[in-house]
Write a protein that holds these residues in place. Structure first.
Motif, PDB file in Angstrom:
ATOM      1  N   GLN A 111       0.844  -1.190   0.000  1.00  0.00           N
ATOM      2  CA  GLN A 111       0.000   0.000   0.000  1.00  0.00           C
ATOM      3  C   GLN A 111       0.886   1.248   0.000  1.00  0.00           C
ATOM      4  OE1 GLN A 111      -3.204  -0.417   2.837  1.00  0.00           O
ATOM      5  NE2 GLN A 111      -3.199   1.781   3.158  1.00  0.00           N
ATOM      6  N   GLY A 112       0.505   2.205  -0.828  1.00  0.00           N
ATOM      7  CA  GLY A 112       1.277   3.448  -0.863  1.00  0.00           C
ATOM      8  C   GLY A 112       2.411   3.433  -1.871  1.00  0.00           C
ATOM      9  N   SER A 113       2.652   2.252  -2.470  1.00  0.00           N
ATOM     10  CA  SER A 113       3.753   2.165  -3.435  1.00  0.00           C
ATOM     11  C   SER A 113       3.409   2.868  -4.742  1.00  0.00           C
ATOM     12  CB  SER A 113       4.081   0.699  -3.720  1.00  0.00           C
ATOM     13  OG  SER A 113       2.943   0.039  -4.253  1.00  0.00           O
ATOM     14  N   GLY A 114       2.101   3.082  -4.959  1.00  0.00           N
ATOM     15  CA  GLY A 114       1.658   3.720  -6.197  1.00  0.00           C
ATOM     16  C   GLY A 114       0.993   2.719  -7.140  1.00  0.00           C
ATOM     17  N   LYS A 115       0.532   1.599  -6.596  1.00  0.00           N
ATOM     18  CA  LYS A 115      -0.003   0.502  -7.412  1.00  0.00           C
ATOM     19  C   LYS A 115      -1.246   0.904  -8.204  1.00  0.00           C
ATOM     20  CE  LYS A 115      -0.915  -2.964  -4.916  1.00  0.00           C
ATOM     21  NZ  LYS A 115      -2.346  -2.640  -4.903  1.00  0.00           N
ATOM     22  N   ASP A 223       8.161   1.491  -4.507  1.00  0.00           N
ATOM     23  CA  ASP A 223       8.495   2.912  -4.355  1.00  0.00           C
ATOM     24  C   ASP A 223      10.017   3.074  -4.305  1.00  0.00           C
ATOM     25  OD1 ASP A 223       9.037   5.438  -3.350  1.00  0.00           O
ATOM     26  OD2 ASP A 223       7.388   5.419  -1.898  1.00  0.00           O
ATOM     27  N   ALA A 224      10.575   3.726  -5.320  1.00  0.00           N
ATOM     28  CA  ALA A 224      12.032   3.867  -5.414  1.00  0.00           C
ATOM     29  C   ALA A 224      12.603   4.653  -4.233  1.00  0.00           C
ATOM     30  CB  ALA A 224      12.410   4.563  -6.714  1.00  0.00           C
ATOM     31  N   MET A 225      11.755   5.509  -3.636  1.00  0.00           N
ATOM     32  CA  MET A 225      12.238   6.326  -2.527  1.00  0.00           C
ATOM     33  C   MET A 225      12.514   5.499  -1.280  1.00  0.00           C
ATOM     34  SD  MET A 225      12.270   9.426  -3.740  1.00  0.00           S
ATOM     35  CE  MET A 225      12.249  10.575  -2.375  1.00  0.00           C
ATOM     36  N   THR A 226      11.996   4.268  -1.233  1.00  0.00           N
ATOM     37  CA  THR A 226      12.201   3.464  -0.029  1.00  0.00           C
ATOM     38  C   THR A 226      13.531   2.706  -0.063  1.00  0.00           C
ATOM     39  OG1 THR A 226      10.975   1.578  -0.924  1.00  0.00           O
ATOM     40  CG2 THR A 226       9.719   3.164   0.360  1.00  0.00           C
ATOM     41  N   GLY A 227      14.283   2.846  -1.132  1.00  0.00           N
ATOM     42  CA  GLY A 227      15.658   2.335  -1.189  1.00  0.00           C
ATOM     43  C   GLY A 227      15.800   0.874  -0.830  1.00  0.00           C
ATOM     44  N   GLY A 257      18.267   6.161  -7.972  1.00  0.00           N
ATOM     45  CA  GLY A 257      18.049   4.969  -8.792  1.00  0.00           C
ATOM     46  C   GLY A 257      18.801   3.753  -8.312  1.00  0.00           C
ATOM     47  N   GLY A 258      19.440   3.889  -7.143  1.00  0.00           N
ATOM     48  CA  GLY A 258      20.170   2.747  -6.603  1.00  0.00           C
ATOM     49  C   GLY A 258      19.261   1.559  -6.333  1.00  0.00           C
ATOM     50  N   ALA A 259      18.000   1.843  -5.982  1.00  0.00           N
ATOM     51  CA  ALA A 259      17.067   0.751  -5.694  1.00  0.00           C
ATOM     52  C   ALA A 259      16.889  -0.132  -6.921  1.00  0.00           C
ATOM     53  CB  ALA A 259      15.717   1.310  -5.242  1.00  0.00           C
ATOM     54  N   ALA A 260      16.816   0.483  -8.090  1.00  0.00           N
ATOM     55  CA  ALA A 260      16.619  -0.286  -9.323  1.00  0.00           C
ATOM     56  C   ALA A 260      17.785  -1.244  -9.542  1.00  0.00           C
ATOM     57  CB  ALA A 260      16.479   0.650 -10.520  1.00  0.00           C
ATOM     58  N   LEU A 261      18.977  -0.737  -9.390  1.00  0.00           N
ATOM     59  CA  LEU A 261      20.161  -1.572  -9.599  1.00  0.00           C
ATOM     60  C   LEU A 261      20.211  -2.679  -8.549  1.00  0.00           C
ATOM     61  CD1 LEU A 261      22.836  -1.997 -11.144  1.00  0.00           C
ATOM     62  CD2 LEU A 261      23.934  -0.607  -9.393  1.00  0.00           C
ATOM     63  N   SER A 262      19.927  -2.314  -7.297  1.00  0.00           N
ATOM     64  CA  SER A 262      19.999  -3.299  -6.220  1.00  0.00           C
ATOM     65  C   SER A 262      18.978  -4.420  -6.420  1.00  0.00           C
ATOM     66  CB  SER A 262      19.745  -2.635  -4.863  1.00  0.00           C
ATOM     67  OG  SER A 262      20.616  -1.560  -4.669  1.00  0.00           O
ATOM     68  N   ILE A 263      17.752  -4.036  -6.724  1.00  0.00           N
ATOM     69  CA  ILE A 263      16.699  -5.055  -6.863  1.00  0.00           C
ATOM     70  C   ILE A 263      17.026  -5.971  -8.037  1.00  0.00           C
ATOM     71  CG2 ILE A 263      14.260  -5.471  -7.336  1.00  0.00           C
ATOM     72  CD1 ILE A 263      13.605  -2.861  -5.980  1.00  0.00           C
ATOM     73  N   ARG A 264      17.476  -5.366  -9.117  1.00  0.00           N
ATOM     74  CA  ARG A 264      17.823  -6.170 -10.295  1.00  0.00           C
ATOM     75  C   ARG A 264      18.934  -7.152  -9.961  1.00  0.00           C
ATOM     76  NH1 ARG A 264      18.393  -8.996 -14.015  1.00  0.00           N
ATOM     77  NH2 ARG A 264      18.269  -8.543 -16.240  1.00  0.00           N
ATOM     78  N   ALA A 265      19.956  -6.660  -9.248  1.00  0.00           N
ATOM     79  CA  ALA A 265      21.111  -7.511  -8.952  1.00  0.00           C
ATOM     80  C   ALA A 265      20.756  -8.585  -7.927  1.00  0.00           C
ATOM     81  CB  ALA A 265      22.272  -6.657  -8.454  1.00  0.00           C
ATOM     82  N   VAL A 266      19.947  -8.238  -6.927  1.00  0.00           N
ATOM     83  CA  VAL A 266      19.646  -9.192  -5.853  1.00  0.00           C
ATOM     84  C   VAL A 266      18.620 -10.239  -6.306  1.00  0.00           C
ATOM     85  CG1 VAL A 266      18.615  -9.434  -3.542  1.00  0.00           C
ATOM     86  CG2 VAL A 266      20.284  -7.628  -3.984  1.00  0.00           C
ATOM     87  N   THR A 267      17.595  -9.803  -7.039  1.00  0.00           N
ATOM     88  CA  THR A 267      16.513 -10.746  -7.387  1.00  0.00           C
ATOM     89  C   THR A 267      16.587 -11.242  -8.831  1.00  0.00           C
ATOM     90  OG1 THR A 267      15.047  -9.002  -8.194  1.00  0.00           O
ATOM     91  CG2 THR A 267      14.899  -9.535  -5.846  1.00  0.00           C
ATOM     92  N   GLY A 268      17.278 -10.520  -9.687  1.00  0.00           N
ATOM     93  CA  GLY A 268      17.313 -10.894 -11.104  1.00  0.00           C
ATOM     94  C   GLY A 268      16.056 -10.464 -11.848  1.00  0.00           C
ATOM     95  N   VAL A 269      15.130  -9.805 -11.148  1.00  0.00           N
ATOM     96  CA  VAL A 269      13.872  -9.393 -11.785  1.00  0.00           C
ATOM     97  C   VAL A 269      14.092  -8.102 -12.591  1.00  0.00           C
ATOM     98  CG1 VAL A 269      11.495  -8.619 -11.351  1.00  0.00           C
ATOM     99  CG2 VAL A 269      12.489 -10.426  -9.945  1.00  0.00           C
ATOM    100  N   PRO A 270      13.725  -8.085 -13.862  1.00  0.00           N
ATOM    101  CA  PRO A 270      13.965  -6.887 -14.668  1.00  0.00           C
ATOM    102  C   PRO A 270      13.018  -5.732 -14.347  1.00  0.00           C
ATOM    103  CG  PRO A 270      12.864  -8.560 -15.981  1.00  0.00           C
ATOM    104  CD  PRO A 270      13.156  -9.190 -14.647  1.00  0.00           C
ATOM    105  N   VAL A 271      13.545  -4.525 -14.395  1.00  0.00           N
ATOM    106  CA  VAL A 271      12.706  -3.335 -14.267  1.00  0.00           C
ATOM    107  C   VAL A 271      12.094  -3.087 -15.638  1.00  0.00           C
ATOM    108  CG1 VAL A 271      12.651  -0.890 -13.664  1.00  0.00           C
ATOM    109  CG2 VAL A 271      14.346  -2.389 -12.594  1.00  0.00           C
TER     110      VAL A 271
END
Ligand code: GDP
Length: 297
Positions: A111-115, A223-227, A257-271
Motif C-alpha cells: 500500500q502506498g507504493s503507487g499501485k 516505491d524507489a524512494m524506499t531504497g 536509482g540505486g534501488a533499481a540496480l539493487s533489486i535487479r542484482a539481488v533478485t534478477g527481476v527486470p525493471v
C-alpha cells in the motif's frame, strides 16, 4: 548535491597523460570513488562490492584508447557494466504481451507504493500502443482503492471491472478475465490488494490469484524512494509469486536509482517501467543506459 563521478575521476587521473594502460594503483583509487558514488546512490552494499570487483577486473591493464582520458576510460567501463547489470538493451526489460488475448498483467505491491495509480498509467500507456485495456479493482481491503481506480478509469475513458465490497478477490479476477473476453479487451490489468507491510494473508491471496488466472506478467510496483526496503519487499514477493518484472515509482523524486540496480542484482527481476509523476501519463519504459547515467550523477 554530490560531485559527479566523472569530475572525481578526472581529479584522480589528472597526473596521468592521456595514453597508456590503466595501472592497478590508479584503478584501485578510482574504484574507491566508484564505490562511494554507488553508495550515495543508495545501492545495496553487497551489490556495490560485486560491481566494483567486476569493473576492477576489466579496468586493470585496459588500454586507454584514442582520444579518451584515463578517467573517461574507467567511466566507460563503469557505464557498460551498469547497463549490463540492469539487463542490457535486450527485450527482457519489455512487457511480454505475446500470448493469446486477453493477456493478463497482475500488479502486486505494498500500500502506498503507487499501485493503483500505476494500474491506470499502464492502461493509458498500453492503449496508446494500440491495446484495448480493462482495469480490474481487486483490492478489496481498501474501499478507497476501488473508487480511486474507477475515478481514474473514468478520466481516461478506460473500463474498470469492479464487484461489490466483500466479494472474493480471486473470483473477481477470474470474472474479470471472462468479462474481458466478452468485451474483446486485449489486456487485463489487475490491481490486487496491498498492505502496509507484507503479511501472510495478502501473500496467500496474491498466490491464489496468480495460480487461478495465470497472468502473462506479474509486476511488482515498488516505491524507489524506499531504497533498501524496496529490495527486501522485492525479494519477498519474488519468492512468493515469481515476479516477471518490476515498476519503480516516484523516480521523479530525488532517488538516484540505486534501488533499481539493487533489486535487479539481488533478485534478477527486470525493471520494465519507471513512474515519474502523479499524472496518468507519467510512466516511462525503462532504459538501462538512462538509469546508468543517473546513478553516476
Ligand atoms: P497504492 O496504495 O499502492 O495503490 O498507491 P496509490 O496509487 O494510491 O499512490 C500513492 C501515492 O503515490 C499517491 O499520492 C500517488 O499520486 C503517488 N504516486 C504514485 N506514483 C507516483 C510517481 O511515479 N511519482 C510521484 N511523485 N507520486 C506517485
Amino acid at each position: 548535491m554530490f560531485e559527479s563521478l566523472s569530475k572525481r575521476l578526472e581529479g584522480i587521473f589528472s597526473g596521468l597523460s592521456g595514453k597508456g594502460k590503466l595501472t592497478e594503483a590508479d584503478v584501485n583509487e578510482a574504484m574507491r570513488e566508484v564505490r562511494l558514488a554507488l553508495l550515495e546512490a543508495d545501492v545495496n552494499l553487497r551489490v556495490v562490492r560485486q560491481f566494483v570487483e567486476r569493473v576492477r577486473a576489466k579496468a586493470i591493464g585496459a588500454e586507454v584508447l584514442g582520444s579518451f582520458s584515463p578517467a573517461q576510460q574507467v567511466l566507460q567501463i563503469v557505464h557498460e557494466e551498469l547497463i549490463d547489470m540492469l539487463g542490457g538493451e535486450g527485450s527482457q526489460n519489455r512487457l511480454d504481451l505475446g500470448g493469446p488475448p486477453p493477456n493478463v498483467i497482475m500488479l502486486v505491491g505494498l500500500q502506498g507504493s503507487g499501485k493503483t495509480t500505476t494500474a491506470a498509467k499502464l492502461a493509458n500507456y498500453l492503449r496508446k500502443e494500440g491495446q484495448r485495456p480493462l482495469l480490474v479493482a481487486a483490492d478489496m481491503y481498501r474501499p478507497a482503492a476501488v473508487r480511486q481506480l474507477q475515478t481514474l478509469g473514468k478520466q481516461l475513458s478506460i473500463p474498470v471491472y469492479a464487484e461489490p465490497m466483500g466479494a472474493n478477490p480471486v473470483d473477481i479476477c477470474v470474472h474479470a478475465v471472462d468479462y474481458a473476453r466478452e468485451q474483446a479487451a486485449s489486456v487485463v490489468i489487475l490491481d490486487t490488494a496491498g498492505r502496509l507491510n507484507i503479511d501472510e494473508q495478502m501473500m496467500q491471496e496474491v498466490i491464489a490469484i496468480r495460480k487461478r488466472v495465470q497472468p502473462r506478467e506479474v509486476l511488482l510496483v515498488a516505491d524507489a524512494m524506499t531504497g533498501q526496503e524496496a529490495v527486501r519487499v522485492a525479494s519477498d514477493f519474488n519468492q512468493a509469486v515469481a515476479l516477471t518484472g518490476m515498476i519503480l515509482t516516484k523516480m521523479d523524486g530525488d532517488a538516484r536509482g540505486g534501488a533499481a540496480l539493487s533489486i535487479r542484482a539481488v533478485t534478477g527481476v527486470p525493471v520494465k517501467f519507471l513512474g515519474v509523476g502523479e499524472k496518468t501519463d507519467a510512466l516511462e519504459p525503462f532504459y538501462p543506459d538512462r538509469l546508468a547515467s543517473r546513478i553516476l550523477g
